[in-house]
Write a protein that holds these residues in place. Structure first.
Motif, mmCIF file in Angstrom:
data_model
loop_
_atom_site.group_PDB
_atom_site.id
_atom_site.type_symbol
_atom_site.label_atom_id
_atom_site.label_comp_id
_atom_site.label_asym_id
_atom_site.label_seq_id
_atom_site.Cartn_x
_atom_site.Cartn_y
_atom_site.Cartn_z
ATOM 1 N N ALA A 84 33.630 34.818 50.420
ATOM 2 C CA ALA A 84 33.323 33.769 49.451
ATOM 3 C C ALA A 84 34.534 33.459 48.586
ATOM 4 O O ALA A 84 35.401 34.308 48.366
ATOM 5 C CB ALA A 84 32.168 34.216 48.564
ATOM 6 N N GLY A 85 34.559 32.238 48.096
ATOM 7 C CA GLY A 85 35.689 31.775 47.289
ATOM 8 C C GLY A 85 35.552 32.135 45.828
ATOM 9 O O GLY A 85 34.785 33.024 45.460
ATOM 10 N N PRO A 86 36.308 31.421 44.982
ATOM 11 C CA PRO A 86 36.364 31.751 43.548
ATOM 12 C C PRO A 86 34.982 31.806 42.898
ATOM 13 O O PRO A 86 34.177 30.902 43.059
ATOM 14 C CB PRO A 86 37.168 30.597 42.967
ATOM 15 N N LYS A 87 34.757 32.883 42.195
ATOM 16 C CA LYS A 87 33.536 33.027 41.415
ATOM 17 C C LYS A 87 34.013 33.225 39.980
ATOM 18 O O LYS A 87 34.572 34.275 39.638
ATOM 19 C CB LYS A 87 32.783 34.262 41.921
ATOM 20 N N ILE A 88 33.816 32.167 39.206
ATOM 21 C CA ILE A 88 34.412 32.184 37.870
ATOM 22 C C ILE A 88 33.613 33.049 36.906
ATOM 23 O O ILE A 88 32.413 32.843 36.734
ATOM 24 C CB ILE A 88 34.517 30.751 37.321
ATOM 25 N N ILE A 89 34.260 34.027 36.304
ATOM 26 C CA ILE A 89 33.551 34.856 35.329
ATOM 27 C C ILE A 89 34.331 34.965 34.003
ATOM 28 O O ILE A 89 33.961 35.726 33.116
ATOM 29 C CB ILE A 89 33.247 36.257 35.885
ATOM 30 N N ILE A 90 35.446 34.201 33.921
ATOM 31 C CA ILE A 90 36.190 34.163 32.658
ATOM 32 C C ILE A 90 36.391 32.702 32.306
ATOM 33 O O ILE A 90 36.749 31.899 33.171
ATOM 34 C CB ILE A 90 37.547 34.874 32.780
ATOM 35 N N ASP A 91 36.130 32.355 31.064
ATOM 36 C CA ASP A 91 36.236 30.939 30.706
ATOM 37 C C ASP A 91 37.601 30.638 30.097
ATOM 38 O O ASP A 91 38.464 31.499 29.995
ATOM 39 C CB ASP A 91 35.095 30.514 29.780
ATOM 40 N N GLU A 92 37.760 29.377 29.665
ATOM 41 C CA GLU A 92 39.090 28.949 29.242
ATOM 42 C C GLU A 92 39.505 29.517 27.892
ATOM 43 O O GLU A 92 40.636 29.344 27.464
ATOM 44 C CB GLU A 92 39.162 27.425 29.236
ATOM 45 N N THR A 93 38.577 30.200 27.214
ATOM 46 C CA THR A 93 38.979 30.845 25.970
ATOM 47 C C THR A 93 39.190 32.343 26.177
ATOM 48 O O THR A 93 39.389 33.081 25.223
ATOM 49 C CB THR A 93 37.923 30.642 24.865
ATOM 50 N N GLY A 94 39.125 32.775 27.437
ATOM 51 C CA GLY A 94 39.366 34.178 27.717
ATOM 52 C C GLY A 94 38.172 35.074 27.452
ATOM 53 O O GLY A 94 38.341 36.241 27.139
ATOM 54 N N ARG A 95 36.987 34.505 27.560
ATOM 55 C CA ARG A 95 35.780 35.310 27.399
ATOM 56 C C ARG A 95 35.004 35.365 28.702
ATOM 57 O O ARG A 95 35.063 34.432 29.501
ATOM 58 C CB ARG A 95 34.880 34.717 26.312
ATOM 59 N N LEU A 96 34.219 36.439 28.854
ATOM 60 C CA LEU A 96 33.436 36.570 30.074
ATOM 61 C C LEU A 96 32.283 35.573 30.073
ATOM 62 O O LEU A 96 31.685 35.277 29.044
ATOM 63 C CB LEU A 96 32.906 38.005 30.224
ATOM 64 N N THR A 97 32.014 35.058 31.246
ATOM 65 C CA THR A 97 31.002 34.028 31.379
ATOM 66 C C THR A 97 30.355 34.160 32.752
ATOM 67 O O THR A 97 30.844 34.898 33.598
ATOM 68 C CB THR A 97 31.647 32.636 31.194
ATOM 69 N N GLY A 98 29.275 33.461 32.968
ATOM 70 C CA GLY A 98 28.636 33.495 34.277
ATOM 71 C C GLY A 98 27.839 34.770 34.469
ATOM 72 O O GLY A 98 27.280 35.323 33.518
ATOM 73 N N GLU A 99 27.798 35.231 35.715
ATOM 74 C CA GLU A 99 26.965 36.395 36.040
ATOM 75 C C GLU A 99 27.678 37.692 35.677
ATOM 76 O O GLU A 99 28.259 38.365 36.512
ATOM 77 C CB GLU A 99 26.644 36.400 37.529
ATOM 78 N N VAL A 100 27.622 38.016 34.386
ATOM 79 C CA VAL A 100 28.318 39.211 33.933
ATOM 80 C C VAL A 100 27.408 40.103 33.087
ATOM 81 O O VAL A 100 27.883 40.982 32.377
ATOM 82 C CB VAL A 100 29.581 38.851 33.118
ATOM 83 N N GLY A 101 26.104 39.813 33.177
ATOM 84 C CA GLY A 101 25.143 40.652 32.476
ATOM 85 C C GLY A 101 25.391 40.730 30.984
ATOM 86 O O GLY A 101 25.691 39.725 30.331
ATOM 87 N N GLU A 102 25.320 41.941 30.488
ATOM 88 C CA GLU A 102 25.414 42.151 29.043
ATOM 89 C C GLU A 102 26.813 41.873 28.478
ATOM 90 O O GLU A 102 27.025 41.886 27.273
ATOM 91 C CB GLU A 102 25.053 43.612 28.736
ATOM 92 N N PHE A 103 27.783 41.667 29.356
ATOM 93 C CA PHE A 103 29.161 41.501 28.888
ATOM 94 C C PHE A 103 29.512 40.056 28.555
ATOM 95 O O PHE A 103 30.625 39.753 28.151
ATOM 96 C CB PHE A 103 30.128 42.051 29.932
ATOM 97 N N LYS A 104 28.554 39.198 28.745
ATOM 98 C CA LYS A 104 28.784 37.781 28.510
ATOM 99 C C LYS A 104 29.288 37.540 27.084
ATOM 100 O O LYS A 104 28.761 38.093 26.122
ATOM 101 C CB LYS A 104 27.494 37.007 28.723
ATOM 102 N N GLY A 105 30.324 36.704 26.985
ATOM 103 C CA GLY A 105 30.822 36.334 25.659
ATOM 104 C C GLY A 105 31.886 37.282 25.115
ATOM 105 O O GLY A 105 32.530 36.970 24.130
ATOM 106 N N LEU A 106 32.060 38.425 25.773
ATOM 107 C CA LEU A 106 33.084 39.355 25.285
ATOM 108 C C LEU A 106 34.467 38.878 25.701
ATOM 109 O O LEU A 106 34.640 38.290 26.759
ATOM 110 C CB LEU A 106 32.854 40.745 25.886
ATOM 111 N N LYS A 107 35.434 39.174 24.840
ATOM 112 C CA LYS A 107 36.813 38.881 25.236
ATOM 113 C C LYS A 107 37.234 39.876 26.306
ATOM 114 O O LYS A 107 36.728 41.001 26.352
ATOM 115 C CB LYS A 107 37.740 39.022 24.036
#
Length: 891
Positions: free
Chosen positions: A294-317
């Motif tokens: 599978a190709g790119p699965k984005i889990i870090i957003d443009e502000t350097g925080r976790l995003t997407g399917e990352v469970g409890e870590f969402k929003g953390l730097k």
RNA sequence: GGACGGUUAGCUCAGUGGUAGAGCGUCUCGCUUACACCGAGAAGGCCGCUGGUCCGAUCCCAGCACCGUCCACCA
């Protein structure tokens, strides 16, 4: 008898007077030089300094060296053009301005493009004015009538042409790649803007089923799509192509193992995880194994925080997530061990030092290999010579290994990329003509919006916030030459449209029923929550979902689109603002972008008073739509400044013919790749000629303890400040002497003071010579003694050497030579031995002595003039009141 | 991991195949009608280390050391 010279040289008065004299003479303009037509051109394009701050010593070095060349060649009879300019310096200025916004408690992500642009524009205009005043103070004899800014319309036009040509030649393309992203400034950077720094981080050994791998980035594990090993690695061969099961934080995972040469069997365990979205190498591994994994699965957003399917870590730097993920891994028993002090190179932002985050983004790239080849040849064959010579090796090495250049930047300040994407099919059009602009604007906030209640056709007004939103929207539409506003006839849109119309000076408004919000039937006035409870969110927010008494979205789409189309055909040449509602705008967007139902409902809805720009151009060849949106990105500044030598001269075809290619590019060695190499490449590409024959690279300015000057260290010597105290001439000398190509320059106040003393010396010698003049000398036919002749031969020799040194760009040697000669030969010896003769009985001998002194003095002033223009011009005027030293003949 | 630069007087730097240079600083003397922001003079250097080429090297070559810089997708 002439008036005696004042005992003291008045720096301030003379410098101001003399610069005005030069400027008034018009001789900075090559076309106005005496016998301009007979002269051969000599051109230097001044590196456009960043219009975001004041000049420092580094700038002063460059300006001085260029001015020496220009003054020297002007006196040698060339038609000298020195073209000054300023650079908008996209990213750098954006960074400077971001800091200012930060101090004011603002940030650009909350500002409209137009507002931000306007503010930075004013800021650069101010900086430019200050910078030019400083340039003048340094004595720069450049042609202000040809001053150019990188955002002048003519320059932008040329830059656009280049982009278009590159596109047509297949040398520029848009592609999705993992790029270096600065999470603080939220933009991609080019390879050159990435600074690798060594850091020590923990290296984590993580178990993936039967395999263990080493990584410094456990937090990216959520984006893993495969594992990879080297195909030749006998330990793991058997796994290649197999799928393995692994325990993960969010449950069990399955990964395929691929074999790829990029994996170094010697690193860690020889197994790596593949995270295509957040690692360049991994992205490339994926491109080689697209069929299997599978190709790119984005889990870090443009502000350097976790995003997407990352469970409890969402929003953390990222940094926080790293520790927490590692802890969790330990907890569930998949963290095998940790090497705490693993040394490695980390990519950081060269401006702010933030750790860069590789992110997948579609960007415009320039294919560099075909451009680099001629540029390599130009230096190899000597068409372009770089001083110091050793820099040529560095240049060639860089070009040989060059990679494609990302020229897209996600900032506002810069030259907007002239690429339009067809809203119907996404096809890109370069430099296309835009007939008119339409803007879809949602109405400002109402109390119903605030309370999250449904409102269809009721007569509710916008509230205070809504009014200020509308005003803000109007502000950003201000310079768009809006001719017409078409608005839904419902009260909240009418309110909004009126505000916009007023702000834009009373633009005509017409009302259109077809643009009304969806009739929500029984939901009218109910909260969203109630609506969802009663009918289900998936019904309320759907295309065909039926609600008693309400229109379906399909029906809204039909009538709104019909209304839109009919106005479109009537007003297609006018710039129009369409004021409407959230649901309607969603449906219009669906039609415009040919979106499927699902996609249409996935896109976030327009916020209150949000503007959706639509640009109307020629019919798209692919889908025959004519609505476009422009790429929001701007060019890397170096893409435009890389075209500077020809772009500045192309403003005027006559100038281009006369002055291109230029002679010398004088700049700092730190921008050899950033700028010089790109100028050579783009210059060759656009004009077929190298933009200059010689490149002179000066060093960085250091303080007397070899420290790089910086404001935070407090060791900055302000060039203008010291120029006030010791004189510009002294500063210039101090910057030239001891300064060799490519080496850093050490400057201290002591050194400058030393050359101030020299200036005083010159002044006093001249004073003495003038004082020694007697009117009787005029009638006497002078016969030189053998000693006199010897002195004059000595003078000639010095002149030959000084001339040669300047021609060879050995400014320091030229400066030292003339300095030493003037002080320790002329003043200390020749003047001293002449004293008895000047006062002696023998008038004839006195006349000879005097004439010799005067001759040596005047010749010395000429030789000194490129280095110390002010004092030499002033003294010369005491001897030759009708002449200007700046345009006297060197020989 | 590559490449480059530097190592010369107390400090900052030039320079050259043939007994070492500048500025600043230090010391001594000097208010001589251009200049004390000056003049006359002086002290101060195994020209990073080890080899090599050469009649001769600070300079050319090889290696080393330290300092600095640039380039490089090793997780």
């Amino acid at each position: 008898m002439r008036e005696a010279m004042e005992p003291r040289y008045d720096i301030k008065e003379v410098e101001e007077k003399i610069y005005r004299l030069w400027e008034g003479s018009g001789f900075f303009d090559p076309d106005k030089l005496p016998e301009a037509k007979k002269r051969k051109p000599f051109t230097i394009i001044m590196p456009p300094n960043n219009a975001n701050g004041l000049l420092h010593m580094g700038h002063a070095v460059g300006l001085t060296l260029q001015d020496i060349l220009i003054r020297f060649w002007r006196m040698r009879g060339k038609k000298t053009l020195w073209l000054p300019g300023a650079d908008h310096a996209g990213f750098e200025t954006q960074v400077v301005y971001d800091k200012k916004l930060d101090r004011e408690g603002r940030n650009r992500y909350e500002m409209s493009r137009e507002q931000l642009w306007k503010e930075i524009w004013d800021f650069t205009e101010e900086s430019k004015a200050k910078m030019y005043a400083q340039t003048k103070k340094l004595g720069a004899s450049c042609d202000w009538s040809r001053e150019t800014f990188t955002l002048d319309p003519k320059i932008i036009e040329t830059v656009y042409e280049t982009f278009e040509k590159l596109y047509e030649d297949g040398l520029v393309y848009r592609d999705l790649k993992v790029v270096s992203w600065c999470p603080k400034h939220r933009t991609a950077l080019s390879d050159l803007e990435v600074k690798h720094v060594e850091r020590e981080d923990p290296l984590y050994y993580v178990k993936y089923g039967p395999l263990t791998l080493a990584t410094v980035r456990p937090e990216t594990k959520f984006g893993d799509t495969a594992l990879a090993v080297n195909p030749k690695d006998s330990r793991y061969k058997k796994y290649i192509g197999r799928e393995i099961e692994a325990k993960g934080i969010l449950g069990n995972l399955k990964f395929r193992v691929v074999g790829d040469e990029a994996v170094d069997p010697k690193f860690g365990t020889g197994v790596i995880k593949v995270t295509p979205a957040h690692d360049q190498t991994d992205f490339e591994i994926w491109t080689r194994h697209k069929e299997e994994i599978a190709g790119p699965k984005i889990i870090i957003d443009e502000t350097g925080r976790l995003t997407g399917e990352v469970g409890e870590f969402k929003g953390l730097k990222v940094a926080e997530a790293r520790e927490k993920v590692a802890e969790k891994m330990k907890e569930i028993g998949i963290l095998e061990k940790v090497e705490p002090n693993y040394k490695h190179q980390v990519a950081t932002c060269y401006k702010c030092g933030s750790t860069l985050e590789p992110l997948p983004r579609p960007q415009w790239f320039v294919k560099m290999k075909p451009l680099a080849e001629p540029a390599i040849k130009a230096v190899k064959t000597g068409k372009v010579k770089i001083h110091p010579k050793r820099s040529e090796k560095v240049y060639l090495h860089w070009l040989k290994n060059i990679r494609d250049w990302n020229i897209s930047r996600q900032i506002v300040w810069g030259i907007r990329i002239p690429a339009w994407f067809c809203l119907g099919c996404g096809e890109a059009k370069i430099n296309t003509e835009i007939r008119s602009r339409w803007f879809l604007v949602r109405h400002g906030e109402t109390d119903f919006n605030k309370e999250k209640r449904t409102m269809s056709h009721g007569p509710i007004s916008i509230n205070d916030l809504g009014r200020s939103q509308a005003k803000l929207a109007a502000l950003s539409l201000k310079n768009r030459n809006i001719d017409l506003i078409i608005s839904s006839d419902l009260k909240r849109c009418v309110d909004t449209a009126k505000i916009i119309s007023d702000e834009l000076g009373g633009v005509e408004v017409i009302y259109e029923k077809g643009l009304r919000e969806r009739d929500f039937g029984v939901l009218e006035g109910k909260t969203y929550e109630e609506g969802h409870r009663e009918f289900g969110e998936d019904v309320v927010k759907s295309y065909d979902g039926e609600i008693p008494g309400a229109e379906t979205m399909r029906e809204v789409e039909k009538r709104a689109w019909e209304a839109f189309i009919s106005h479109r055909s009537k007003h297609s040449h006018r710039n129009v603002v369409v004021v409407s509602h959230g649901g309607v705008i969603r449906m219009l967007r669906k039609k415009i972008k040919n979106l499927g139902v699902e996609d249409a409902f996935k896109v976030p809805g327009a916020k209150n008073a949000e503007i959706v720009p639509l640009e109307i151009g020629e019919k798209c060849k692919k889908c025959s739509g004519d609505l476009y949106e422009q790429d929001p990105d701007v060019f890397d500044t170096w893409f435009s400044s890389g075209q500077w030598p020809f772009a500045t001269l192309m403003k005027n075809q006559k100038d281009f013919k006369a002055f291109y290619p230029t002679e010398v590019m004088e700049t700092g060695y730190d921008i050899l790749f950033f700028w010089v190499a790109r100028m050579i490449m783009l210059g060759l590409y656009r004009t077929g000629k190298t933009p200059f024959k010689d490149v002179y690279l000066h060093g960085l300015v250091r303080d007397k303890d070899r420290q790089k000057m910086s404001k935070s260290k407090g060791n900055v010597v302000d060039p203008l400040g010291v120029a006030d105290t010791y004189g510009t001439d002294a500063v210039r000398m101090a910057l030239v002497i001891g300064n060799t190509a490519g080496n850093d320059i050490v400057i201290s106040e002591d050194k400058i003071r030393g050359y101030r003393n020299f200036a005083t010396k010159i002044w006093n010698v001249a004073r003495f010579v003038l004082l020694s003049k007697k009117s009787e000398f005029a009638k006497i036919k002078v016969v030189y003694s053998p000693a006199d002749k010897k002195d004059l031969v000595g003078l000639k020799k010095v002149k030959v050497q000084v001339t040669k040194h300047i021609e060879k760009y050995e400014f320091h040697l030229a400066g030292e030579k003339i300095y030493h000669y003037f002080w320790h030969t002329f003043a200390d010896k020749i003047v001293e031995t002449s004293k008895p003769r000047l006062n002696g009985e023998n008038l004839k001998d006195a006349a000879a002595a005097f004439l010799k002194l005067e001759t040596i003095l005047k010749t010395s002033l000429k030789m000194l003039h490129p280095f110390m223009p002010y004092i030499t011009e002033e003294i010369y005027s005491r001897f030759e009141p009708d002449k200007m030293l700046m345009v006297e003949k060197w020989d």
